[in-house]
Design an enzyme around this catalytic site. Structure first.
Site, PDB file in Angstrom:
ATOM      1  N   GLN A   1      -6.191   5.913  -8.252  1.00  0.00           N
ATOM      2  CA  GLN A   1      -5.523   4.797  -6.861  1.00  0.00           C
ATOM      3  C   GLN A   1      -4.558   6.227  -7.083  1.00  0.00           C
ATOM      4  OE1 GLN A   1      -2.740   2.053  -7.417  1.00  0.00           O
ATOM      5  NE2 GLN A   1      -2.094   1.816  -5.043  1.00  0.00           N
TER       6      GLN A   1
ATOM      7  N   TYR B   1      -1.189   6.962  -4.705  1.00  0.00           N
ATOM      8  CA  TYR B   1      -1.046   7.028  -3.834  1.00  0.00           C
ATOM      9  C   TYR B   1       0.657   7.884  -4.253  1.00  0.00           C
ATOM     10  CZ  TYR B   1      -1.984   2.322  -1.602  1.00  0.00           C
ATOM     11  OH  TYR B   1      -3.119   1.609  -0.620  1.00  0.00           O
TER      12      TYR B   1
ATOM     13  N   GLU C   1      -2.397  -5.848  -4.756  1.00  0.00           N
ATOM     14  CA  GLU C   1      -2.590  -5.231  -6.362  1.00  0.00           C
ATOM     15  C   GLU C   1      -1.075  -6.086  -6.839  1.00  0.00           C
ATOM     16  OE1 GLU C   1      -0.683  -1.104  -6.249  1.00  0.00           O
ATOM     17  OE2 GLU C   1      -0.469  -0.720  -8.115  1.00  0.00           O
TER      18      GLU C   1
ATOM     19  N   SER D   1       8.318  -1.173  -7.585  1.00  0.00           N
ATOM     20  CA  SER D   1       9.691  -1.514  -8.387  1.00  0.00           C
ATOM     21  C   SER D   1       9.907  -2.663  -8.033  1.00  0.00           C
ATOM     22  CB  SER D   1      10.326   0.002  -8.816  1.00  0.00           C
ATOM     23  OG  SER D   1      11.422  -0.212  -7.356  1.00  0.00           O
TER      24      SER D   1
ATOM     25  N   GLU E   1      12.725  -3.463  -8.302  1.00  0.00           N
ATOM     26  CA  GLU E   1      13.989  -3.224  -6.565  1.00  0.00           C
ATOM     27  C   GLU E   1      13.555  -2.876  -5.812  1.00  0.00           C
ATOM     28  OE1 GLU E   1      13.789  -1.858  -9.780  1.00  0.00           O
ATOM     29  OE2 GLU E   1      15.959  -2.720 -10.676  1.00  0.00           O
TER      30      GLU E   1
END
Ligand SMILES: Cc1cc2nc3c(=O)[nH]c(=O)nc-3n(C[C@H](O)[C@H](O)[C@H](O)COP(=O)(O)OP(=O)(O)OC[C@H]3O[C@@H](n4cnc5c(N)ncnc54)[C@H](O)[C@@H]3O)c2cc1C
Length: 790
Positions: free
Chosen positions: A515, A517, A633, A774, A776
């Site tokens: 991946q 990204y 994901e 994350s 957060e």
């Protein structure tokens, strides 16, 4: 071999969680009525109670039809309790209808149908007098004693904190019956000679009393039950009911607090615009969702007489009580001084919450109860027991048997051994691809894909059964980037040629994807990505780099997000491209991670040419494609079932670690309490997954939200399991094992290899809350959905 108790398989039967239309109507009607006629914390009002009984028919609802009800049982009672909780009302519903009513229905000696009819109409109140000094919701030992005499019984004892005793016509009293040498339940008229009430009001407005029973004479017909099971059922009803009320209260406090945060301004903006408060509110929402999942399971347990209902109720009560405490405190905190005024709704709700946490068992008492049967939600090391953990329902049972037979044959000890030694968040290709090939012979590589693309065509329930069996057996994980992440994207956005070219090779494992990204300057803020893809005839020319690319050293393909329009706004001008990793101009450089393992890389692109036919979706519209991939994901697959496997690993490690007194850590009471906490949490997460992912009625709900809820939950719980593993390992946890610790010469098969890989797992698993969005970022996403604060 010790055998462990296991949870009833019906628990994970998702159909149990759907409400009927009638139940939805009941909730809506009662909600309207309470909204129109009551206010939080209002004093007790007999008129309101009678209206619930005679006008709305709510009080009789759980009773059978001949007694004026609809036979809704514990399910209907749960709905009513939740609504009463939501409106912050202190009522005798739990004591009179749920506890006493259901105890009377179960009565093996004298049923008192007339009393049940009167309860249903709102004409009679029965208070439950069980608690004594120091008893706190436990069944015994009871100090109140029932002595047999010629006419019946003489009751002597002191009952404390009896809610609604001052307005009740009857008391349902638990007492040690001398004739049966066990507990009995007695129906005592409150005005009978020898009954003395010492009355007071509780802080939620409920009239209460300590009740002195001084040789109270009762007739034979006044004992309604004389066995431990009857008392236990009464107490379980009470605990489950308190969980339901707690849910309602939490919901109300969360709503009130979110409303307040949306309108109150400080520092020139709304409280809801401060990220710290948004995230805090999201945590409260998640707390509620966990308590809700466990409470529903407890209600199911009672309504269906499941074997392990005491455990389910204890788990729910621990969660509901702990989370209620947290929600209540934070709700007042976020209201600031306004939350301290007695007339504010949140203050009223807080007072009710304070009482509710102290009725019956408290959260620590419930946790001790869970700790007594710790490990009950885990699979045993034997497959036959493993199977019993899961559904006996028709559809999935046959499949489970087939999956277990397959696992017994194909999951060789070598593969299981290798999977156990894994230290990273993904299985390395030599393990995952070997397993993929075996699954391919059975057509089981991609349970989530549609049948025509090579999937299984299974129902959600079957998929769930499959994933769970795989995880519980300790099978290696499959390469997620292709199978779980890219494939759904190709199915939705890919051209016919792309589907035909790539999907079959993902299925067979001939292509291994990674991946692309993240970039050095674009992590959480993915839209800041700079990898340039400039159009050059029938190609894009790529320049820039990707970083943290897991297993790029093994992959032959990478999917990347690249900027195809540098003038467009940040989220526009991005495209999703498929790039062969052997293209000229690509260089993969290793990055060694915190554990010393090589999992991630930086991938450099220097004038790399990629054919335009490798564009997925429209040019410059890659953001939508990228987000769709992230949902896959974050959300589904093996991660949640894997939590159970990690708990089983922890148990195995604890069993092999000595404690100070010649036993193992597994026998250590403090360890058991910590383990019980984690077990309750993981059970809640598994139930939430059942609700959100596999329940057809809820699949339509926001998938982005589901993905974020689950990602947040499994990643943080997974890390907590790791923490306890490290604590359990003690000094062994700091040993820096050599790279070749997988070799048989370094460890023998007798060693607890689960312990050997633990420290590296602990180090690598820091990533769980960082990658894939994350924690957060998940909270920020959820705040948008939950709080409606864009
Ligand atoms: C082992 C590993 C494997 C990975 N594999 C891949 C892979 O295969 N492919 C790939 O593309 N990427 C991969 N990643 C990258 C991963 O997706 C990023 O690490 C992640 O997106 C976070 O970006 P960052 O590390 O740059 O952290 P940053 O975005 O710099 O964040 C640093 C900290 O600030 C917090 N933060 C950032 N923004 C906000 C905000 N707005 N509000 C509040 N807090 C904020 C974050 O939560 C974090 O705690 C991997 C990472 C690791 C560690």
């Amino acid at each position: 071999m010790r055998s462990w108790p296991i949870l009833p398989p019906e628990l994970f039967d998702m159909d149990l969680f759907e409400r009927t239309e009638e139940q939805d109507l009941l909730a809506a009607m009662l909600g309207r009525f309470l909204g129109d006629t009551t206010s939080p914390g209002q004093p007790w009002a007999g008129d309101f109670w009678r209206a619930l009984g005679s006008e709305l028919g709510v009080l009789a609802a759980p009773f059978p039809e001949p007694l004026g009800g609809t036979g809704g049982g514990m399910f209907d009672a749960a709905i009513v309790l939740e609504k009463l909780g939501e409106h912050g009302l202190a009522t005798p519903y739990l004591d009179t209808v749920v506890m006493a009513g259901r105890a009377l229905l179960r009565a093996d000696e004298n049923r008192h149908d007339n009393l049940l009819l009167a309860i249903g109409k709102g004409d009679e109140i029965v208070a439950v007098a069980h608690d004594e000094r120091g008893l706190r919701g436990r069944a015994g030992p009871l100090r109140t004693v029932a002595q047999a005499d010629d006419a019946g019984w003489r009751l002597t004892g002191l009952k404390c904190g009896v809610r609604f005793a001052p307005i009740a016509r009857y008391l349902l009293v638990s007492a040690h019956s001398e004739d049966s040498d066990g507990p009995g339940l007695f129906l005592v008229p409150a005005d009978r000679a020898g009954v003395t009430l010492s009355s007071y009001d509780a802080i939620d407005g409920a009239p209460c009393a300590d009740v002195l029973l001084d040789g109270v004479h009762l007739g034979r017909e006044d004992r309604i039950a004389s066995n431990a099971a009857a008392l236990s059922a009464l107490l379980l009803d009470g605990e489950a009911g308190r969980c339901c009320e707690s849910l309602g209260l939490m919901r109300a406090m969360l709503r009130t607090t979110a409303d307040y945060a949306r309108q109150r301004k400080q520092f020139g903006k709304r409280l809801a615009d401060f990220q710290v408060l948004r995230h805090r509110l999201v945590d409260l929402y998640i707390a509620l969702e966990q308590a809700e999942a466990l409470t529903e399971a407890a209600v199911q347990g009672l309504a269906r007489d499941l074997d392990r209902r005491p455990l389910l109720v204890a788990a729910a009560r621990y969660s509901a009580s702990t989370e209620l405490n947290r929600v209540a405190r934070d709700a007042v905190q976020i209201h600031g001084a306004v939350g301290m005024m007695i007339e504010t709704p949140v203050a009223r709700l807080f007072r009710r919450a304070t009482v509710l946490q102290r009725e019956g068992r408290d959260s620590q008492g419930s946790l001790s109860e869970v700790a007594l049967c710790v490990g009950a939600t885990l699979p045993d090391t034997h497959h036959d027991l493993l199977g019993r953990l899961q559904a006996v329902n028709a559809g999935a049972e046959a499949l489970r048997a087939e999956v277990r037979a397959f696992l017994a044959k194909e999951l060789t000890s070598e593969l299981a051994w290798q999977a156990d030694l894994e230290t990273g968040a993904f299985s390395p290709p030599h393990v995952s691809t070997a397993w993929q090939r075996r699954l391919a012979t059975k057509g089981w590589v991609a349970p989530g894909w549609p049948k025509e693309q090579g999937g299984t065509g299974w129902s959600p329930r079957e998929r769930q059964a499959f994933e769970q069996e795989m995880a519980l057996a300790g099978a290696p994980r499959l390469p997620a980037m292709g199978l779980q992440m890219l494939a759904p994207v190709l199915m939705r956005f890919g051209t016919a040629e792309q589907k035909a070219r790539f999907l079959p090779r993902i299925l067979t494992g001939d292509d291994f994807w990674c991946q692309g990204y993240s970039e050095p300057g674009a992590g959480s803020d993915l839209a800041g990505l700079q990898l340039r893809a400039a159009r050059d005839g029938e190609h894009y020319r790529l320049n820039g780099s990707k970083i943290w690319t897991t297993f790029a050293q093994f992959a032959n393909w990478i999917f990347v997000l690249a900027r195809t329009d540098t003038q467009a706004a940040r989220h526009r001008g991005i495209s999703f491209l498929l790039v062969p990793l052997d293209s000229p101009g690509i260089e993969v450089r290793p990055i060694i991670s915190i554990s010393g393992d090589h999992e991630v890389n930086q991938v450099f692109f220097d004038d790399v040419l990629v054919p335009v036919t490798n564009l997925v979706g429209d040019e410059n519209e890659g953001w939508e494609v990228a987000m769709y991939l992230l949902e896959h994901e974050r959300g589904v697959g093996h991660q949640v079932p894997t939590l159970v496997r990690e708990l089983a690993r922890l148990r195995s490690i604890a069993e092999s670690q000595p404690n100070a007194s010649d036993g193992s850590m597994w026998d250590d009471p403090l360890f058991r309490t910590s383990f019980a906490q984690l077990e309750v949490r993981c059970l809640a997460i598994r139930l939430i997954e059942v609700h959100r992912v596999y329940s057809p009625a809820r699949v339509a709900a926001s998938q982005e939200m589901t993905a974020s809820v689950l990602k947040l939950l499994w990643s943080e719980a997974g890390q907590e399991v790791d923490e306890l593993v490290m604590q359990t390992l003690g000094s062994f946890a700091v040993v820096d094992l050599p790279d070749h610790f997988r070799d048989d010469e370094v460890i023998t098969r007798d060693t607890n290899h689960k312990a050997l890989s633990s420290t590296r797992r602990y180090l690598n698993n820091r990533v769980l809350t960082i990658a894939g969005g994350s924690s957060e970022i998940q909270r920020t996403v959820l705040a948008r959905h939950i709080l409606d604060i864009g």
